[in-house]
Design a protein around this motif. Structure first.
Motif, PDB file in Angstrom:
ATOM      1  N   PRO A  64       8.477  20.397   1.591  1.00  0.00           N
ATOM      2  CA  PRO A  64       8.972  19.320   0.735  1.00  0.00           C
ATOM      3  C   PRO A  64       8.066  18.092   0.829  1.00  0.00           C
ATOM      4  CG  PRO A  64      10.273  19.432   2.739  1.00  0.00           C
ATOM      5  CD  PRO A  64       9.275  20.557   2.810  1.00  0.00           C
ATOM      6  N   SER A  65       7.901  17.371  -0.285  1.00  0.00           N
ATOM      7  CA  SER A  65       7.060  16.177  -0.290  1.00  0.00           C
ATOM      8  C   SER A  65       7.671  15.104  -1.179  1.00  0.00           C
ATOM      9  CB  SER A  65       5.634  16.510  -0.755  1.00  0.00           C
ATOM     10  OG  SER A  65       5.652  17.142  -2.022  1.00  0.00           O
ATOM     11  N   PHE A  66       7.223  13.873  -0.956  1.00  0.00           N
ATOM     12  CA  PHE A  66       7.822  12.697  -1.594  1.00  0.00           C
ATOM     13  C   PHE A  66       6.699  11.734  -1.950  1.00  0.00           C
ATOM     14  CE2 PHE A  66       9.077   8.273  -0.780  1.00  0.00           C
ATOM     15  CZ  PHE A  66      10.150   8.109  -1.622  1.00  0.00           C
ATOM     16  N   LEU A  67       6.754  11.150  -3.141  1.00  0.00           N
ATOM     17  CA  LEU A  67       5.780  10.161  -3.569  1.00  0.00           C
ATOM     18  C   LEU A  67       6.495   8.968  -4.170  1.00  0.00           C
ATOM     19  CD1 LEU A  67       2.416  10.650  -5.362  1.00  0.00           C
ATOM     20  CD2 LEU A  67       4.111   9.151  -6.425  1.00  0.00           C
ATOM     21  N   ALA A  68       6.066   7.774  -3.760  1.00  0.00           N
ATOM     22  CA  ALA A  68       6.640   6.538  -4.290  1.00  0.00           C
ATOM     23  C   ALA A  68       5.514   5.599  -4.692  1.00  0.00           C
ATOM     24  CB  ALA A  68       7.532   5.866  -3.256  1.00  0.00           C
ATOM     25  N   LYS A  69       5.550   5.135  -5.946  1.00  0.00           N
ATOM     26  CA  LYS A  69       4.609   4.109  -6.387  1.00  0.00           C
ATOM     27  C   LYS A  69       5.257   2.760  -6.100  1.00  0.00           C
ATOM     28  CE  LYS A  69       1.961   4.679  -9.874  1.00  0.00           C
ATOM     29  NZ  LYS A  69       1.369   4.849 -11.220  1.00  0.00           N
ATOM     30  N   LEU A  70       4.878   2.154  -4.992  1.00  0.00           N
ATOM     31  CA  LEU A  70       5.483   0.897  -4.584  1.00  0.00           C
ATOM     32  C   LEU A  70       5.079  -0.243  -5.507  1.00  0.00           C
ATOM     33  CD1 LEU A  70       5.004   1.260  -0.721  1.00  0.00           C
ATOM     34  CD2 LEU A  70       6.901   2.031  -2.146  1.00  0.00           C
ATOM     35  N   PRO A 125      10.592  14.275 -11.059  1.00  0.00           N
ATOM     36  CA  PRO A 125      10.519  12.813 -11.025  1.00  0.00           C
ATOM     37  C   PRO A 125      11.929  12.225 -11.017  1.00  0.00           C
ATOM     38  CG  PRO A 125       9.989  13.639 -13.223  1.00  0.00           C
ATOM     39  CD  PRO A 125      10.213  14.845 -12.360  1.00  0.00           C
ATOM     40  N   ILE A 126      12.241  11.427 -10.013  1.00  0.00           N
ATOM     41  CA  ILE A 126      13.573  10.826  -9.904  1.00  0.00           C
ATOM     42  C   ILE A 126      13.663   9.563 -10.745  1.00  0.00           C
ATOM     43  CG2 ILE A 126      15.240   9.849  -8.286  1.00  0.00           C
ATOM     44  CD1 ILE A 126      14.111  11.673  -6.162  1.00  0.00           C
ATOM     45  N   THR A 127      12.645   8.730 -10.679  1.00  0.00           N
ATOM     46  CA  THR A 127      12.516   7.538 -11.521  1.00  0.00           C
ATOM     47  C   THR A 127      11.068   7.469 -11.984  1.00  0.00           C
ATOM     48  OG1 THR A 127      11.872   6.018  -9.737  1.00  0.00           O
ATOM     49  CG2 THR A 127      14.247   6.387 -10.064  1.00  0.00           C
ATOM     50  N   ASP A 128      10.716   6.363 -12.664  1.00  0.00           N
ATOM     51  CA  ASP A 128       9.332   6.178 -13.067  1.00  0.00           C
ATOM     52  C   ASP A 128       8.419   5.903 -11.886  1.00  0.00           C
ATOM     53  OD1 ASP A 128      10.079   6.530 -15.677  1.00  0.00           O
ATOM     54  OD2 ASP A 128      10.234   4.376 -16.119  1.00  0.00           O
ATOM     55  N   MET A 129       9.019   5.631 -10.722  1.00  0.00           N
ATOM     56  CA  MET A 129       8.222   5.249  -9.558  1.00  0.00           C
ATOM     57  C   MET A 129       8.349   6.228  -8.385  1.00  0.00           C
ATOM     58  SD  MET A 129       6.952   2.444 -10.755  1.00  0.00           S
ATOM     59  CE  MET A 129       6.299   1.483  -9.395  1.00  0.00           C
ATOM     60  N   VAL A 130       9.288   7.167  -8.464  1.00  0.00           N
ATOM     61  CA  VAL A 130       9.564   8.071  -7.340  1.00  0.00           C
ATOM     62  C   VAL A 130       9.624   9.515  -7.843  1.00  0.00           C
ATOM     63  CG1 VAL A 130      11.186   8.702  -5.518  1.00  0.00           C
ATOM     64  CG2 VAL A 130      10.817   6.296  -6.062  1.00  0.00           C
ATOM     65  N   ALA A 131       8.987  10.413  -7.098  1.00  0.00           N
ATOM     66  CA  ALA A 131       9.018  11.833  -7.443  1.00  0.00           C
ATOM     67  C   ALA A 131       9.068  12.656  -6.168  1.00  0.00           C
ATOM     68  CB  ALA A 131       7.804  12.220  -8.283  1.00  0.00           C
ATOM     69  N   ILE A 171      -6.487  12.546  -9.948  1.00  0.00           N
ATOM     70  CA  ILE A 171      -6.289  11.108  -9.924  1.00  0.00           C
ATOM     71  C   ILE A 171      -5.463  10.655 -11.119  1.00  0.00           C
ATOM     72  CG2 ILE A 171      -7.517   8.891  -9.953  1.00  0.00           C
ATOM     73  CD1 ILE A 171      -9.887  10.324  -8.677  1.00  0.00           C
ATOM     74  N   VAL A 172      -5.550  11.375 -12.237  1.00  0.00           N
ATOM     75  CA  VAL A 172      -4.916  10.940 -13.464  1.00  0.00           C
ATOM     76  C   VAL A 172      -3.401  10.887 -13.336  1.00  0.00           C
ATOM     77  CG1 VAL A 172      -4.535  11.543 -15.868  1.00  0.00           C
ATOM     78  CG2 VAL A 172      -6.818  11.769 -14.875  1.00  0.00           C
ATOM     79  N   VAL A 173      -2.784  11.894 -12.719  1.00  0.00           N
ATOM     80  CA  VAL A 173      -1.331  12.012 -12.730  1.00  0.00           C
ATOM     81  C   VAL A 173      -0.670  11.018 -11.785  1.00  0.00           C
ATOM     82  CG1 VAL A 173       0.587  13.575 -12.308  1.00  0.00           C
ATOM     83  CG2 VAL A 173      -1.485  14.419 -13.388  1.00  0.00           C
ATOM     84  N   THR A 174      -1.164  10.909 -10.581  1.00  0.00           N
ATOM     85  CA  THR A 174      -0.488  10.086  -9.579  1.00  0.00           C
ATOM     86  C   THR A 174      -1.301   8.889  -9.114  1.00  0.00           C
ATOM     87  OG1 THR A 174      -1.402  11.375  -7.745  1.00  0.00           O
ATOM     88  CG2 THR A 174       0.680  12.129  -8.692  1.00  0.00           C
ATOM     89  N   ASP A 232       1.755  -1.165  -8.835  1.00  0.00           N
ATOM     90  CA  ASP A 232       0.671  -0.582  -9.613  1.00  0.00           C
ATOM     91  C   ASP A 232      -0.541  -0.264  -8.749  1.00  0.00           C
ATOM     92  OD1 ASP A 232       2.187  -0.760 -11.900  1.00  0.00           O
ATOM     93  OD2 ASP A 232       1.330  -2.697 -12.526  1.00  0.00           O
ATOM     94  N   LYS A 233      -0.591  -0.865  -7.553  1.00  0.00           N
ATOM     95  CA  LYS A 233      -1.754  -0.691  -6.703  1.00  0.00           C
ATOM     96  C   LYS A 233      -1.459   0.049  -5.399  1.00  0.00           C
ATOM     97  CE  LYS A 233      -4.242  -4.787  -8.358  1.00  0.00           C
ATOM     98  NZ  LYS A 233      -4.950  -6.035  -7.942  1.00  0.00           N
ATOM     99  N   THR A 234      -0.199   0.350  -5.124  1.00  0.00           N
ATOM    100  CA  THR A 234       0.171   0.922  -3.827  1.00  0.00           C
ATOM    101  C   THR A 234       0.981   2.191  -4.013  1.00  0.00           C
ATOM    102  OG1 THR A 234       0.243  -1.319  -2.914  1.00  0.00           O
ATOM    103  CG2 THR A 234       1.224   0.440  -1.597  1.00  0.00           C
ATOM    104  N   ILE A 235       0.572   3.256  -3.331  1.00  0.00           N
ATOM    105  CA  ILE A 235       1.259   4.542  -3.398  1.00  0.00           C
ATOM    106  C   ILE A 235       1.525   5.019  -1.979  1.00  0.00           C
ATOM    107  CG2 ILE A 235       1.080   6.955  -4.120  1.00  0.00           C
ATOM    108  CD1 ILE A 235      -0.755   6.088  -6.347  1.00  0.00           C
ATOM    109  N   PHE A 236       2.750   5.504  -1.752  1.00  0.00           N
ATOM    110  CA  PHE A 236       3.122   6.073  -0.454  1.00  0.00           C
ATOM    111  C   PHE A 236       3.485   7.536  -0.653  1.00  0.00           C
ATOM    112  CE2 PHE A 236       6.451   7.336   2.553  1.00  0.00           C
ATOM    113  CZ  PHE A 236       5.795   7.125   3.761  1.00  0.00           C
ATOM    114  N   THR A 237       2.962   8.407   0.205  1.00  0.00           N
ATOM    115  CA  THR A 237       3.303   9.825   0.144  1.00  0.00           C
ATOM    116  C   THR A 237       3.738  10.310   1.522  1.00  0.00           C
ATOM    117  OG1 THR A 237       1.006  10.515   0.592  1.00  0.00           O
ATOM    118  CG2 THR A 237       1.672  10.293  -1.717  1.00  0.00           C
TER     119      THR A 237
END
Length: 415
Positions: free
Chosen positions: A221-227, A189-195, A36-39, A229-234
């Motif tokens: 392959p996988s993708f994560l976006a922090k839309l 990590p591509i940006t502070d919000m996308v990896a 939980i800490v990282v993402t 502070d409260k929403t994450i899409f994977t």
């Protein structure tokens, strides 16, 4: 084509625990919340509930442990879990296990979850461990709420997700029977919000069994976006391409003694292949997708919505021992194995949607961990099989187990 749809309502769970001071909570083992800490991703079915407060027997097999032991397959990893035993794996072409003695339907791969999604349906071949973050073994009848209904327990595989720390690993391994494996894992990590993250493996191996050779390609392959502070899409993709010969092993030779018929399993070497090398491998292909949206409603409540779609195919020839005693010659002379020849062409499509709300509520000094969820599954299976089956008088496709002739012409399966 046989479609199969299910709607599964998950547990409305309430567990009561005594509230602890915040300082005591902060001293909880890091292993319980490191994912939980990282993402900021929560665990399906568990939320943020500490493992020690879950009223259920749960065993975790961490990815680091699998790496340390050089474990590359799910079935090998499950040997580390108590209460889990191997079952008939259909000639090495899928994973099959029993938990606390409950095996499920042995005509299909065993049911397991991948990131909370029903991942065991279809013909995905033996599952590779290159993308495993950890394996959760949920034991007991309570786990049937999360799986395919087996009361013994459920396996949930948590795959590796992108993080916001760049790095990776690469390994090359070799072993007995000309086994070679290349495995890689890279996170960016591509940006502070996308990896993004890419894991994969290539394996080529022979076997202790003569003429048996396997090949495998796995890519995730996988993708994560922090839309926010409260929403994450994977999102993650699964691609598997495997070639595994269908192989049932050696036979036990019947011998008549004064006490009746006994069977000698060591009459021929374990290296002996009793199929037809010219059948070639059974080819397994998988293309799957998973997407999940997680939104924190508050500090204590979170909602997770997900969708998954997977196609699998399974096709190839095999030469199998005849099982009917009236047609099987080996019970008569102890050396002639009567064989059938089959062609299988199976394919499946699996679609699933799931939702889950979890959170906490406090009554005085008691904290209630609550989860409500539902899954909807649609599973379609298309099976095509033809078979050549000789009559008792026709032993033209039989094989001498002591002196096998692999040049025997292979009949065409036509019935």
């Amino acid at each position: 084509m046989r479609p199969f749809s299910t709607l599964r309502l998950a547990l409305i769970a309430s567990t009561a625990t005594i509230a602890l001071p915040s300082a005591a909570i902060a001293q909880a083992p890091a292993a319980e919340s490191s994912d939980i800490v990282v993402t900021g991703l929560k665990r399906q079915y568990f939320g943020d509930t500490p493992v020690k407060e879950i009223p259920q027997a749960v065993q975790f097999l961490e990815g680091e442990l699998l790496d340390d032991l050089n474990i590359t397959r799910l079935d090998t990893a499950l040997e580390l879990a108590s209460g889990v035993s191997k079952q008939n794996n259909f000639g090495g072409l899928w994973d099959s296990f029993a938990i606390r003695g409950f095996a499920g339907d042995e005509n299909f791969p065993s049911g397991f979850l991948v990131n909370g999604f029903n991942g065991g349906r279809g013909y995905g071949g033996p599952r590779d461990a290159s993308n495993v973050e950890r394996i959760e073994v949920l034991k007991g009848p309570n786990s049937a709420l999360f799986g395919r209904g087996e009361p013994g327990g459920t396996i949930n595989i948590v795959s590796k997700k992108p993080t916001f720390k760049e790095g990776g690993s690469f390994s090359v391994a070799g072993g007995k029977w000309n086994t070679y494996r290349v495995e890689g894992d890279y996170n960016l990590p591509i940006t502070d919000m996308v990896a993004v993250r890419l894991t994969g493996a290539v394996e080529d191996a022979e076997s202790f069994r003569d003429t048996v050779k396997t090949r495998k390609y796995v890519l995730n392959p996988s993708f994560l976006a922090k839309l926010s502070d409260k929403t994450i899409f994977t999102y993650e993709l699964e691609y598997v391409n495997q070639e595994v010969p269908f192989e049932r092993g050696v036979v036990a030779i019947p011998t008549v003694t004064a006490n009746g018929i006994t069977y000698d399993l060591g009459a021929i070497p374990n290296t002996r292949f009793l199929g037809n090398p010219n059948d070639g491998p059974t080819k397994v292909e998988v293309l799957g997708h998973q997407a999940q949206l997680q939104h924190d409603l508050s500090d204590d409540w979170v909602v997770m919505l997900g969708a998954g779609y997977k196609d699998t195919s399974f096709k190839g020839f095999s030469s199998d021992p005849e099982l009917v005693l009236g047609r099987q010659r080996i019970d008569n002379d102890g050396r002639t194995l009567t064989r059938q020849r089959r062609y299988r062409d199976y394919s499946t499509t699996h679609m699933v949607f799931r939702g889950e709300i979890s959170g906490k509520a406090q009554t005085g000094s008691i904290v209630h961990n609550i989860r409500v969820g539902a899954d909807w599954d649609k599973f379609e299976i298309d099976t095509f099989q033809t078979r050549y089956r000789p009559v008792a008088a026709d032993q033209s496709y039989s094989i001498d187990i002591f002196n096998p002739d692999y040049t025997i012409p292979a009949p065409v399966p036509n019935s």
